[in-house]
Design a protein around this motif. Structure first.
Motif: not given
Lengths: 111, 114
Positions: B19-40
């Motif tokens: 699978v591939a998940l895409r993220c389009d950040p706010i324009s001009g934001h240099v930093s980008l993070f990915w987090y994983q959130q399990a249920l609850g």
């Protein structure tokens, strides 16, 4: 390593009563502390942050938090809770760019 | 854009699929993070980019997880040979650089692996 503890899985409060959500942290150096709120099927929304200065921080929707360095705590408070405040609340700390979250506290405000 | 945009919002995959998940950040934001959130549970850090450079990937749970941000804007999180334990909401956030800056989160991509 940095960490955050939220000791209560759930907090129940009657509408109009004061609300407190507890948070303690562990980090090397000076902490940057944050509170976020999450509504169902939505991303996290920023409430407030402590970087430096006054220990009492005021944020969105009438929320505030008090930084206590000696107790390494950053409890979230609201003087008079609303039913619409029912949500999942996360405390977070950052030391060096990476934001570390607590496990979350579900707040249920009953009419 | 006005906010952080993630797609797809929902993805159902059979075990073993990529699978591939895409993220389009706010324009001009240099930093980008990915987090994983399990249920609850609270979000767990996966990886961090500053522009196109992946500065921290310590949270990626296995070598099946791979993230890229080749032009310093849009990022893709790829999960190969998905397993049931990969089922979670994957959150992307962006910010200006520096730990004191507020992260703006997207709505997340909910992955269900059958």
């Amino acid at each position: 390593a940095q960490s955050v503890a939220q000791p209560e899985d759930q907090v129940n409060v009657a509408e109009g009563n004061p609300l407190t959500v507890k948070c303690t942290y562990s980090v090397s150096g000076n902490p940057y502390l944050f509170w976020y709120v999450q509504y169902p099927n939505r991303g996290l929304q920023f409430l407030l942050k402590y970087i430096t200065g006054d220990n009492l921080v005021k944020g969105s929707y009438g929320f505030e938090a008090e930084f206590n360095k000696s107790q390494t705590s950053f409890h979230l408070k609201k003087p008079s809770a609303l039913v619409s405040d029912s949500a999942l609340y996360f405390c977070a700390v950052t030391g060096a760019n990476k934001l570390t979250f607590g496990g979350g506290t579900r707040v249920l405000v009953k009419p | 854009g006005a906010g952080v945009s993630q797609s797809p919002r929902y993805k159902v995959a059979k075990r073993g699929q990529d699978v591939a998940l895409r993220c389009d950040p706010i324009s001009g934001h240099v930093s980008l993070f990915w987090y994983q959130q399990a249920l609850g549970q609270g979000p767990e850090f996966l990886t961090y980019f500053q522009n196109e450079a992946q500065l921290d990937k310590s949270g990626l749970p296995s070598d099946r997880f791979f993230a890229e941000r080749p032009e310093g804007s849009v990022s893709t999180l790829k999960i190969q040979r998905t397993q049931q334990e990969d089922s979670a909401v994957y959150l992307c956030a962006s910010s200006f650089p520096g730990g004191a800056n507020v992260l703006t989160f997207g709505a997340g991509s909910r992955l269900t692996v059958l």
